[in-house]
Design an enzyme around this catalytic site. Structure first.
Site, PDB file in Angstrom:
ATOM      1  N   GLY A  86       0.823  -1.214   0.000  1.00  0.00           N
ATOM      2  CA  GLY A  86       0.000   0.000   0.000  1.00  0.00           C
ATOM      3  C   GLY A  86       0.856   1.262   0.000  1.00  0.00           C
ATOM      4  O   GLY A  86       1.097   1.829  -1.048  1.00  0.00           O
ATOM      5  N   SER A 124       4.505  -5.372  -3.814  1.00  0.00           N
ATOM      6  CA  SER A 124       4.273  -3.938  -3.876  1.00  0.00           C
ATOM      7  C   SER A 124       5.041  -3.208  -2.767  1.00  0.00           C
ATOM      8  O   SER A 124       6.243  -3.371  -2.650  1.00  0.00           O
ATOM      9  CB  SER A 124       2.763  -3.659  -3.815  1.00  0.00           C
ATOM     10  OG  SER A 124       2.481  -2.339  -4.205  1.00  0.00           O
ATOM     11  N   TYR A 125       4.340  -2.414  -1.914  1.00  0.00           N
ATOM     12  CA  TYR A 125       5.061  -1.710  -0.853  1.00  0.00           C
ATOM     13  C   TYR A 125       5.588  -2.676   0.205  1.00  0.00           C
ATOM     14  O   TYR A 125       6.424  -2.299   1.029  1.00  0.00           O
ATOM     15  CB  TYR A 125       4.189  -0.629  -0.207  1.00  0.00           C
ATOM     16  CG  TYR A 125       5.007   0.354   0.602  1.00  0.00           C
ATOM     17  CD1 TYR A 125       5.712   1.376  -0.028  1.00  0.00           C
ATOM     18  CD2 TYR A 125       5.112   0.236   1.982  1.00  0.00           C
ATOM     19  CE1 TYR A 125       6.503   2.255   0.704  1.00  0.00           C
ATOM     20  CE2 TYR A 125       5.889   1.115   2.726  1.00  0.00           C
ATOM     21  CZ  TYR A 125       6.590   2.130   2.077  1.00  0.00           C
ATOM     22  OH  TYR A 125       7.382   2.999   2.801  1.00  0.00           O
ATOM     23  N   ASP A 149       2.756  -4.813 -15.437  1.00  0.00           N
ATOM     24  CA  ASP A 149       2.478  -3.847 -14.367  1.00  0.00           C
ATOM     25  C   ASP A 149       3.214  -2.549 -14.670  1.00  0.00           C
ATOM     26  O   ASP A 149       4.427  -2.560 -14.887  1.00  0.00           O
ATOM     27  CB  ASP A 149       2.945  -4.424 -13.027  1.00  0.00           C
ATOM     28  CG  ASP A 149       2.834  -3.437 -11.880  1.00  0.00           C
ATOM     29  OD1 ASP A 149       1.979  -2.532 -11.949  1.00  0.00           O
ATOM     30  OD2 ASP A 149       3.598  -3.584 -10.902  1.00  0.00           O
ATOM     31  N   HIS A 189       0.472  -6.507 -11.657  1.00  0.00           N
ATOM     32  CA  HIS A 189       1.023  -6.199 -10.338  1.00  0.00           C
ATOM     33  C   HIS A 189       0.827  -7.345  -9.351  1.00  0.00           C
ATOM     34  O   HIS A 189       1.711  -7.657  -8.565  1.00  0.00           O
ATOM     35  CB  HIS A 189       0.334  -4.933  -9.811  1.00  0.00           C
ATOM     36  CG  HIS A 189       0.983  -4.331  -8.607  1.00  0.00           C
ATOM     37  ND1 HIS A 189       2.227  -3.758  -8.645  1.00  0.00           N
ATOM     38  CD2 HIS A 189       0.544  -4.198  -7.327  1.00  0.00           C
ATOM     39  CE1 HIS A 189       2.531  -3.287  -7.433  1.00  0.00           C
ATOM     40  NE2 HIS A 189       1.527  -3.546  -6.624  1.00  0.00           N
TER      41      HIS A 189
END
Length: 461
Positions: free
Chosen positions: A88, A184-185, A381, A433
């Protein structure tokens, strides 16, 4: 009291404390055991547990977890444990990892019933999903100011505290092979937590958390290289104009991706307008607008798109996890959180505090420690694209063991891979992603190869 009497008393007390602790753990496990989820297919053949682990008594901070064990037929007691984290920052691992990527269940569009994922990763390992930090998903803090002050460091420390306390609740997982994975994060969360576990295991002969390595996908890694690689991807894939590409390279040079400058934000806004109404997380599949446009996309404009991918999966999660009976079955929302469950917390994300510019120093430390490290990337992505990841890995200047090669699944190229000294890099062709959402079978092969520490399949047969 003589020495022998004192020794006897200490021995008795130790035995009593040990028995009490074991009894308490069993009671906690029994309390957290999931009988059955609403809409769940029958006879699933694996155990599930979920609930809360307190990470800060004083502030009333507790993190929500969901453990999904390997099927009984596959011997869960001999399988490794894998902690999965979504990023996120502020997004739920229950919403993404568990419900639309690697977990055993998928949510139907009605938001009420579930169906099985044939490529669930719990066929190979016991999966532990964590909503982190507090304020994400079902995780909470009694001090609402906490939600405005979270950053990388506090998140890593809370996640480590969670692990220590969780292993006390589930002693059968102590000393078992343990891995951390995410996307991701979580490209920040995973190596930061890995570093904490590694450093606090130092000097311990047989650590409770038997940490062996980590794996990250489409991971935010190094702000400079992420920016360079992202803008290059946009330009080479025809998503932005030449002038905007040049503007981005100047305005966002050496900036922070989590806290971009005003000039960089202006350039990014221009880029978004130029990209138009696409799904940036999967540039060749239609975005989720409404069911009518989705049907048109499936039958008309995108006849080649696999029907296995539903771009509206987040909507299904928002419906399902807000059902009171689902929350009751999961032992969730026990304190009556004063807001609806959401896939991502805007408060946590918007007010994120510390975010180091680079994870590369941590990579260097953990590579030197001999941990197993795999990095993978879905190549459609545009948010954290394959070019960004390749630039970050290149910056590590690692010697190559096996040069770039295509790997195969069922006679077709599944992607490409390169094996470095201390790190394996894998791309997944046609995945966005969320690699396991777009290419579930190929992601399963990737995970199996990671656990077995074998390079991706070379054979095209």
């Amino acid at each position: 009291m003589g020495y022998s009497s004192k020794f006897y008393l200490v021995l008795v007390l130790s035995i009593y404390v040990g028995i009490s602790s074991a009894s308490s753990s069993l009671e906690d496990q029994k309390r957290d055991k999931i009988t059955e989820l609403p809409g769940q297919p029958g006879n699933v053949g694996f155990g599930q547990y979920s609930g809360y682990v307190t990470v800060n008594e004083e502030r009333g901070r507790a993190l929500f977890y969901w453990l999904i064990e390997a099927p009984h037929s596959r011997g869960p007691q001999s399988r490794p444990l894998v902690l999965w984290l979504n990023g996120g920052p502020g997004c739920s691992s229950i919403a993404y990892g568990a419900s639309e990527e690697i977990g055993p269940f998928r949510i139907r569009p009605d938001g009420k019933s579930l169906f099985l994922n044939p490529y669930a990763w719990n066929n190979l390992a016991n999966l532990l999903f964590l909503d982190s930090p507090a304020g994400v998903g079902f995780s909470y803090s009694n001090k609402t100011t906490d939600l405005y002050t979270f950053g990388d460091q506090k998140t890593a420390e809370d996640a480590y505290t969670f692990l220590v306390n969780w292993f006390e609740r589930f002693p059968q997982y102590k000393h078992r092979e343990f891995y951390i994975a995410g996307e991701s994060y979580a490209g920040h969360y995973v190596p930061q937590l890995a570093q904490l576990v590694y450093q606090r295991n130092k000097g311990i002969k047989d650590p409770i958390i038997n940490f062996k390595g980590f794996m990250v996908g489409n991971a935010v890694t190094d702000d400079y290289h992420d920016y360079v690689g992202t803008f290059e991807y946009w330009w080479t894939h025809g998503l932005v104009s030449d002038s905007t590409y040049r503007m981005l390279r100047i305005a966002c040079d050496f900036g922070s991706s989590q806290h971009p400058s005003v000039q960089c934000m202006q350039a990014l806004r221009v880029a978004v307008v130029e990209q138009g109404n696409i799904d940036p997380y999967s540039i060749y599949t239609p975005p989720c607008n409404n069911t009518a446009s989705l049907r048109r996309g499936l039958n008309g404009r995108y006849p080649w798109m696999s029907r296995a991918y539903d771009p509206c999966t987040e909507r299904h999660s928002n419906v399902y996890f807000n059902h009171p009976e689902v929350q009751e079955a999961l032992h969730a929302n026990v304190t009556g959180i004063p807001y609806s469950w959401t896939t991502c917390s805007d408060i946590v994300g918007n007010y994120w505090t510390d975010s180091p510019l680079s994870m590369l120093p941590i990579y260097r430390e953990l590579i030197d420690a001999g941990l197993k490290i795999w990095v993978y990337s879905g190549d459609t992505d545009s948010v954290v694209p394959v070019t960004a990841t390749r630039y970050s890995i290149d910056a590590l200047k690692l010697p190559t063991i096996i040069n770039w090669y295509p790997w195969y699944d069922n006679g077709k190229v599944g992607g490409w891979s390169q094996v470095y000294k201390g790190l394996t890099f894998v791309t997944v062709r046609g995945a966005g992603h969320e690699v396991p959402l777009h290419r579930p079978r190929q992601a399963f092969i990737l995970f199996r190869s990671f656990l077995e520490n074998k390079s991706m399949p070379l054979s095209s047969s």
